[in-house]
Design an enzyme around this catalytic site. Structure first.
Site, PDB file in Angstrom:
ATOM      1  N   ASP A   8       0.854  -1.185   0.000  1.00 39.69           N
ATOM      2  CA  ASP A   8       0.000   0.000   0.000  1.00 39.69           C
ATOM      3  C   ASP A   8       0.889   1.233   0.000  1.00 39.69           C
ATOM      4  O   ASP A   8       2.088   1.153   0.250  1.00 39.69           O
ATOM      5  CB  ASP A   8      -0.942  -0.019   1.213  1.00 39.69           C
ATOM      6  CG  ASP A   8      -0.192  -0.129   2.532  1.00 39.69           C
ATOM      7  OD1 ASP A   8       0.540   0.816   2.869  1.00 39.69           O
ATOM      8  OD2 ASP A   8      -0.315  -1.152   3.232  1.00 39.69           O
ATOM      9  N   GLU A  42      23.196 -23.500 -16.417  1.00 41.95           N
ATOM     10  CA  GLU A  42      22.299 -22.561 -15.724  1.00 41.95           C
ATOM     11  C   GLU A  42      23.100 -21.442 -15.057  1.00 41.95           C
ATOM     12  O   GLU A  42      22.690 -20.278 -15.059  1.00 41.95           O
ATOM     13  CB  GLU A  42      21.480 -23.305 -14.659  1.00 41.95           C
ATOM     14  CG  GLU A  42      20.365 -24.159 -15.247  1.00 41.95           C
ATOM     15  CD  GLU A  42      19.644 -24.969 -14.181  1.00 41.95           C
ATOM     16  OE1 GLU A  42      18.423 -25.119 -14.277  1.00 41.95           O
ATOM     17  OE2 GLU A  42      20.318 -25.469 -13.247  1.00 41.95           O
TER      18      GLU A  42
END
Ligand code: DGJ
Length: 733
Positions: free
Chosen positions: A536, A616
């Site tokens: 928020d 990776e």
């Protein structure tokens, strides 16, 4: 000048770059709303209709004039018990127990070049050199002696108007305030809908569209936090609204506690929005001379669909809500040990994870939960903010210094608002926890809440934590909060103002964050509340970034980040690459896809990079380089939602484009493969139609117009489900 006050007509117009907002004095002194929408000239009060309607009463001073009724008139801030039966902005009781408030204009002032601030509460701010004007309209009910000062600040550039209300008791008796909204907005009749962002833990901010029928849609939280379940940002749509067309209003509260957003379709089809602190557990006594400020509400309007509305909120949040050294500078690429170890780590294990990460270019190591007290699981230790040196095989400073020797910064996890019953703190100060006398407290994640409405509790936790930070030297903090607030009862012996405990708790939490920032101004704080339970604007006044969700599954994240992006810029969204099978869903996705999705926000890792294959590992190095190259576009570029992932088409796509139109990155993830699928296209946005763009991935160049009107064909995802690509477009001329 963004505020025009026509004294003769008592008409005030607030203008932003693309919008106008207007109010006027009604015949009997009430503050009426005339218009909010696309930029408009002139007096819009002709839009208000005066019609005699049965059962809609008339103020006494209107005598036999039956067309003036507060039940029908659009108002800026409505009282109760004065003839308006729609949801009120304010409910105030006098000493006799009567709840009538009839607010009339007393004063109007334009505060040129001043942005109001709110004592004790965070709010938007003006940057040096940025002009923000404020309108103050004072309304009063002289009978009970209540003054309501309505403040409107106009952020011209971003098309944002912010509001707050200060209630002042000017009378001689104590008033009880049972409801005090931050804003009311009455809109003329039309077909309205509401787009809101609901969810649950691990599945935050799912977009939901509601067609408004008569009656009220009430969205809110009664969990003491803004919540995973309902975000305090919502959109009112007018007719059909798409990303690029249609009218919509956005409202967002700068508040992290209980809230209530009411959207009421009234009998004559007008719509009222009332937004503010929830009145359910709120009540306060306002003694003569005292005042009370509501949290700020941020509003914006777009006549060009959701995209422009989001862009206004994104710019406002980045520029006028977030602050501190990380507001605009590049956020460090981080690695967090939570999903790599949970509570099961030693100093050695942490250093191993950090060493590898440092080698690959990661810049910050975050030590998550479990480094303090006797915290081997989530049942113990919260509140004991002293270092567990046995577990760390040395001091926290040793760990931090070793990590720094790998060329990385050091960050630490905290959950200051909580206490475990099995902790020294609870044994010494059981009264510090919220509990209702005679009732055993309800546990959440095995833990109780500290009563942050009490200054001494905040002080105690602050000094414990400051000691650790001073000894260790920390560059980053992750401030977590892992349960809803249940027992709303302070044990500090105060008999008054029980209805303010939750609000005071929020103020205590803000005070804690404010003090941290004051004492450690260079630390970057990331917000967290079991992932995204406190996303928020209140939190974003203290932290530039929030861990968006505990759900790190790349495919689920598409929808979470999509929903979040309506009200919040992606610079505020923490996003990590985690291990597969994913810990939340068990899904296996390629590392490129996990990186592509995490690269759409504050980029980081949450796994042990030692466990990756060589191939990776090389890719990880590349992702980090990409982020370091593209961070400006990600943090400051314009964000476009190219698809709605909830519609579950074959792919999901989004785009970042530079403000100067010089480049764009498009992310595409295949969410379900089909055999023999028809060709799919994506149309880009935010490019220079006349410019020529080169795409590194296709090796072709296109005109901006072609990319925006014709689009690009989505690469065939023959590599299977969940494969992805990032496509970069660079303007050559
Ligand atoms: C909840 C957070 O969202 C996680 O990232 C992690 O920090 C845990 N809490 C630790 O308890």
């Amino acid at each position: 000048m963004s505020i025009f006050f026509d004294r003769e007509k008592c008409l005030v117009t607030l203008n932003t770059r693309n919008t106008s907002y207007q109010m006027v004095k009604g015949e009997f002194g009430h503050l009426l709303h005339t218009y909010y929408g696309g930029k408009c000239d002139g007096d819009m009060s002709y839009l208000i209709s005066y019609i005699d309607r049965g059962f809609s009463p008339n103020p006494n001073e209107a005598a036999y004039e039956r067309t003036y009724s507060l039940d029908l008139l659009p108002q800026e801030y409505s009282g109760f018990g004065a003839g308006d039966f729609r949801s009120p902005s304010l409910i105030v009781e006098n000493g006799e127990g009567a709840s009538a408030v009839d607010l009339k204009i007393k004063d109007i002032r334009v505060l040129d070049g001043i942005k109001y601030s709110i004592p004790g509460l965070p709010s938007s701010y003006a940057n040096p050199g940025e002009r923000v004007d404020t309108l103050m309209v004072a309304l009063e009910d002289e009978i009970i002696g209540l003054r309501a000062e309505l403040y409107y600040a106009v952020f011209e550039e971003t098309d944002v108007i912010t509001r707050t209300v200060c209630l002042i008791n000017k009378g001689g008796e104590v008033l009880t305030v049972n409801k005090a909204a931050s804003m009311t907005l009455d809109l003329m009749q039309d077909e309205y809908g509401v787009t809101h962002f609901r969810g649950r833990y691990g599945k935050e901010r799912m977009r939901e569209d509601i067609q408004l029928g008569h009656g009220s849609v009430v969205l809110g939280s009664r969990r003491g936090i803004s919540s995973h379940q309902e975000n305090p940002f919502f959109i009112l749509t007018r007719g059909e609204v798409t990303e690029t067309a249609g009218e919509c209003y956005g409202v967002s509260l700068v508040y992290s506690g209980d809230f209530k957003n009411e959207i009421e379709k009234c009998p004559y089809n007008s719509v009222r929005i009332v937004s503010g602190i929830s009145d359910e557990q709120f009540s306060m006594e306002l003694a003569p001379g005292e005042d009370f400020w509501t949290p700020e509400a941020v509003m914006s309007f777009s006549e060009n669909g959701f995209e422009a509305l989001s862009d206004s909120f994104h710019r406002h949040v980045r520029k006028n809500i977030c602050r501190g050294p990380y507001k605009e500078s590049r956020r460090p690429v981080l690695i967090n040990n939570w999903e790599a170890t949970y509570f099961n780590f030693t100093g050695e294990k942490l250093k191993n994870i950090a060493r590898k990460a440092g080698e690959l270019g990661v810049e910050l190591f975050v030590l998550d939960d479990g480094w303090f007290g006797k915290r081997e699981s989530d049942t113990t230790g919260l509140g004991d903010w002293f270092v567990n040196e046995e577990k760390l095989q040395g001091s926290l400073k040793d760990v931090a210094d070793t990590i720094r020797s790998y060329g990385m910064k050091f960050g630490l996890w905290l959950e200051p608002e909580m206490v475990s019953e099995d902790s020294d703190l609870y044994r010494e100060h059981p009264d510090y926890a919220f509990a209702i006398p005679g009732r055993e407290p309800v546990r959440g994640r095995h833990q109780l809440l500290l009563d942050f409405s009490r200054q001494e509790v905040v002080d105690h936790i602050f000094s414990q934590i400051a000691k650790v930070l001073d000894e260790t030297g920390v560059d980053y903090l992750k401030i977590d909060m892992n349960r809803s607030i249940n027992e709303v009862y302070t044990r500090c012996g105060r008999t008054q103002n029980r209805g303010l405990v939750l609000h005071r708790y929020v103020l205590g939490m803000y005070d804690f964050l404010g003090r941290l920032l004051e004492r450690y101004p260079d630390i970057m704080i990331e917000g967290c509340c079991g992932g995204g339970g406190r996303v928020d604007l209140g939190m974003l006044c203290y932290v530039p970034q929030i861990w968006c969700s505990d759900n790190t599954d790349a495919i689920e994240r598409l929808e979470i980040q999509y929903g979040t992006s309506f009200g919040y810029p992606m610079s505020t969204v923490g996003a990590h690459v985690s291990i597969v099978p994913n810990h939340q869903t068990g899904r296996v996705t390629p590392i490129e896809t996990r990186a592509a999705v995490a690269l759409a926000g504050g980029f980081g890792f949450e796994l042990d990079l030692n466990l990756l294959s060589d191939e990776e590992t090389d890719k990880v190095r590349g992702f980090i380089e990409d982020y370091k190259k593209d961070w400006r576009l990600i943090q400051q570029g314009r964000y476009y939602r190219l698809t709605n992932p909830a519609e579950r088409r074959i792919f999901a796509a989004w785009e970042y484009a530079a403000d100067d139109l010089s480049e764009a990155i498009v992310g595409i993830v295949c969410v379900s493969t089909q055999y023999n699928q028809p060709p799919e296209y994506i149309r880009l946005r935010g490019l220079d139609a006349k410019g020529r763009y080169y795409c590194e991935q296709t090796g072709l160049s296109y005109s901006g117009a072609a990319l925006m009107k014709g689009g690009i064909s989505v690469p065939e995802f023959r590599k299977g489900e969940y494969s992805s690509c990032l496509m970069r477009f660079v303007k050559k001329y």
